[in-house]
Design a protein around this motif. Structure first.
Motif, PDB file in Angstrom:
ATOM      1  N   VAL A 198      17.733   3.151   8.555  1.00 12.93           N
ATOM      2  CA  VAL A 198      17.453   1.719   8.681  1.00 12.93           C
ATOM      3  C   VAL A 198      16.068   1.431   8.109  1.00 12.93           C
ATOM      4  N   ALA A 199      15.108   2.318   8.371  1.00 10.82           N
ATOM      5  CA  ALA A 199      13.755   2.123   7.815  1.00 10.82           C
ATOM      6  C   ALA A 199      13.812   2.054   6.296  1.00 10.82           C
ATOM      7  N   GLN A 200      14.596   2.888   5.655  1.00 12.90           N
ATOM      8  CA  GLN A 200      14.703   2.857   4.196  1.00 12.90           C
ATOM      9  C   GLN A 200      15.347   1.566   3.712  1.00 12.90           C
ATOM     10  N   LEU A 201      16.300   1.026   4.457  1.00 11.50           N
ATOM     11  CA  LEU A 201      16.867  -0.277   4.104  1.00 11.50           C
ATOM     12  C   LEU A 201      15.770  -1.332   4.128  1.00 11.50           C
ATOM     13  N   LEU A 202      14.980  -1.346   5.195  1.00 17.13           N
ATOM     14  CA  LEU A 202      13.936  -2.351   5.360  1.00 17.13           C
ATOM     15  C   LEU A 202      12.779  -2.163   4.388  1.00 17.13           C
ATOM     16  N   GLN A 203      12.557  -0.940   3.936  1.00 14.93           N
ATOM     17  CA  GLN A 203      11.475  -0.644   2.985  1.00 14.93           C
ATOM     18  C   GLN A 203      11.924  -0.766   1.530  1.00 14.93           C
ATOM     19  N   GLN A 204      13.180  -1.091   1.306  1.00 12.83           N
ATOM     20  CA  GLN A 204      13.738  -1.192  -0.049  1.00 12.83           C
ATOM     21  C   GLN A 204      13.674   0.159  -0.767  1.00 12.83           C
ATOM     22  N   THR A 205      13.885   1.236  -0.022  1.00 11.52           N
ATOM     23  CA  THR A 205      13.865   2.582  -0.609  1.00 11.52           C
ATOM     24  C   THR A 205      15.165   3.327  -0.332  1.00 11.52           C
ATOM     25  N   SER A 206      16.233   2.604  -0.058  1.00 10.51           N
ATOM     26  CA  SER A 206      17.506   3.228   0.319  1.00 10.51           C
ATOM     27  C   SER A 206      18.173   3.966  -0.832  1.00 10.51           C
ATOM     28  N   GLY A 259      14.869   7.141   0.016  1.00 12.56           N
ATOM     29  CA  GLY A 259      13.456   7.356   0.291  1.00 12.56           C
ATOM     30  C   GLY A 259      12.603   7.790  -0.879  1.00 12.56           C
ATOM     31  N   THR A 260      13.192   7.894  -2.075  1.00  9.75           N
ATOM     32  CA  THR A 260      12.427   8.437  -3.208  1.00  9.75           C
ATOM     33  C   THR A 260      11.836   7.382  -4.132  1.00  9.75           C
ATOM     34  N   ALA A 261      12.332   6.147  -4.075  1.00  7.78           N
ATOM     35  CA  ALA A 261      11.827   5.121  -4.994  1.00  7.78           C
ATOM     36  C   ALA A 261      12.005   3.728  -4.393  1.00  7.78           C
ATOM     37  N   PHE A 262      11.061   2.852  -4.678  1.00  4.46           N
ATOM     38  CA  PHE A 262      11.166   1.452  -4.285  1.00  4.46           C
ATOM     39  C   PHE A 262      12.004   0.719  -5.328  1.00  4.46           C
ATOM     40  N   ALA A 263      12.975  -0.057  -4.875  1.00  2.00           N
ATOM     41  CA  ALA A 263      13.759  -0.927  -5.757  1.00  2.00           C
ATOM     42  C   ALA A 263      14.228  -2.112  -4.921  1.00  2.00           C
ATOM     43  N   TYR A 264      13.683  -3.292  -5.223  1.00  2.00           N
ATOM     44  CA  TYR A 264      14.033  -4.478  -4.447  1.00  2.00           C
ATOM     45  C   TYR A 264      15.511  -4.792  -4.637  1.00  2.00           C
ATOM     46  N   ASN A 265      16.211  -4.967  -3.519  1.00  2.00           N
ATOM     47  CA  ASN A 265      17.654  -5.145  -3.557  1.00  2.00           C
ATOM     48  C   ASN A 265      18.058  -5.878  -2.276  1.00  2.00           C
ATOM     49  N   THR A 272       5.558  -1.866  -6.804  1.00  2.00           N
ATOM     50  CA  THR A 272       5.182  -2.727  -5.687  1.00  2.00           C
ATOM     51  C   THR A 272       4.906  -1.863  -4.467  1.00  2.00           C
ATOM     52  N   ILE A 273       3.800  -2.138  -3.780  1.00  2.00           N
ATOM     53  CA  ILE A 273       3.523  -1.461  -2.515  1.00  2.00           C
ATOM     54  C   ILE A 273       4.169  -2.316  -1.440  1.00  2.00           C
ATOM     55  N   TYR A 274       5.169  -1.763  -0.776  1.00  2.00           N
ATOM     56  CA  TYR A 274       6.044  -2.546   0.095  1.00  2.00           C
ATOM     57  C   TYR A 274       6.126  -1.907   1.468  1.00  2.00           C
ATOM     58  N   GLY A 275       6.158  -2.744   2.498  1.00  2.00           N
ATOM     59  CA  GLY A 275       6.358  -2.275   3.867  1.00  2.00           C
ATOM     60  C   GLY A 275       7.802  -2.517   4.259  1.00  2.00           C
ATOM     61  N   MET A 276       8.008  -3.238   5.335  1.00  2.00           N
ATOM     62  CA  MET A 276       9.359  -3.588   5.775  1.00  2.00           C
ATOM     63  C   MET A 276       9.495  -5.099   5.688  1.00  2.00           C
ATOM     64  N   GLY A 277       9.823  -5.583   4.497  1.00  2.00           N
ATOM     65  CA  GLY A 277       9.950  -7.005   4.265  1.00  2.00           C
ATOM     66  C   GLY A 277       8.667  -7.658   3.793  1.00  2.00           C
ATOM     67  N   TRP A 278       7.649  -6.867   3.527  1.00  2.00           N
ATOM     68  CA  TRP A 278       6.342  -7.395   3.147  1.00  2.00           C
ATOM     69  C   TRP A 278       5.744  -6.617   1.999  1.00  2.00           C
ATOM     70  N   VAL A 279       5.144  -7.330   1.048  1.00  2.00           N
ATOM     71  CA  VAL A 279       4.348  -6.694   0.006  1.00  2.00           C
ATOM     72  C   VAL A 279       2.963  -6.468   0.619  1.00  2.00           C
ATOM     73  N   ILE A 280       2.460  -5.261   0.495  1.00  2.00           N
ATOM     74  CA  ILE A 280       1.147  -4.904   1.025  1.00  2.00           C
ATOM     75  C   ILE A 280       0.171  -5.014  -0.137  1.00  2.00           C
ATOM     76  N   ASP A 281      -0.809  -5.882  -0.021  1.00  2.00           N
ATOM     77  CA  ASP A 281      -1.644  -6.211  -1.167  1.00  2.00           C
ATOM     78  C   ASP A 281      -3.106  -6.306  -0.765  1.00  2.00           C
ATOM     79  N   GLN A 282      -3.930  -6.568  -1.761  1.00  2.00           N
ATOM     80  CA  GLN A 282      -5.365  -6.718  -1.530  1.00  2.00           C
ATOM     81  C   GLN A 282      -5.932  -7.702  -2.538  1.00  2.00           C
ATOM     82  N   ARG A 283      -6.766  -8.595  -2.069  1.00  2.00           N
ATOM     83  CA  ARG A 283      -7.478  -9.533  -2.939  1.00  2.00           C
ATOM     84  C   ARG A 283      -8.909  -9.640  -2.468  1.00  2.00           C
ATOM     85  N   ALA A 284      -9.825  -9.601  -3.414  1.00  2.00           N
ATOM     86  CA  ALA A 284     -11.249  -9.715  -3.108  1.00  2.00           C
ATOM     87  C   ALA A 284     -11.647  -8.746  -1.996  1.00  2.00           C
TER      88      ALA A 284
END
Length: 192
Positions: free
Chosen positions: A6-14, A52-58, A170-182
């Protein structure tokens, strides 16, 4: 998909294949689809990668996750979300599009086609199950933003907002892009 978590589904790494390429399915998102038919079609496809080996938005990942939540709760996803999130946070204007439809007064999106802007054709809610069928307003969105750590425990929120560690653009969590600005860390997600 027997080894997918389920974690891999939510992380887009299934590693599940791209559902938009599923054979024998009418891929017109403005027309209804049965989730069972889509699952059967995707089952005939080869996985895109090992779990679990690669991120692919789906969006299919979240469709399957929604189906799992519905089956485990033994109630429709909309009832599950209503009783566990919307009611505790007093989100009185939030629902799933598949249940109530979308108000004709909703904000309309535009897309650029051949040099001009045209109204986007609305998707049938069956294509959005678990992945994008949430209808809300700014007041309820603020309640959700403030109250989420109250309905989930802090460790769950921390996990949700942590990068999966899978390689990808993309650095991705579970439904969220993890990012940084300034120099500041933040989480976000686009939408339609």
């Amino acid at each position: 998909a027997k080894d997918v978590t389920v974690a891999q589904l939510l992380q887009q790494t299934s590693g599940l294949p791209d559902y938009t390429q599923a054979p024998g399915v009418n891929h017109d998102p403005t027309k209804p689809i049965k989730l069972d038919d889509l699952i059967k079609a995707v089952n005939r496809m080869t996985p895109a990668s090992a779990p679990g080996t690669a991120f692919a938005y789906n969006n299919f990942n979240y469709m399957v996750a929604g189906l799992i939540a519905q089956r485990v709760a033994a109630e429709p996803l909309s009832v599950f979300l209503q009783s566990r999130i919307f009611e505790p946070l007093i989100m009185t204007s939030t629902f799933l599009a598949g249940d109530q439809g979308i108000s004709p007064d909703h904000a309309r999106g535009y897309t650029r086609e051949r040099g001009t802007f045209e109204l986007v054709k609305p998707w049938d809610p069956s294509w959005l199950f678990g992945a994008g069928d949430l209808i809300t307003n700014l007041d309820d969105l603020a309640k959700w933003d403030i109250g989420l750590p109250l309905v989930l425990n802090v460790d769950s929120v921390r996990t949700m907002w942590s990068a999966s560690g899978a390689p990808g653009s993309t650095i991705y969590g579970m439904g969220w892009v993890i990012d940084q600005r300034a120099g500041q860390r933040y989480v976000w997600h686009n939408g339609e």
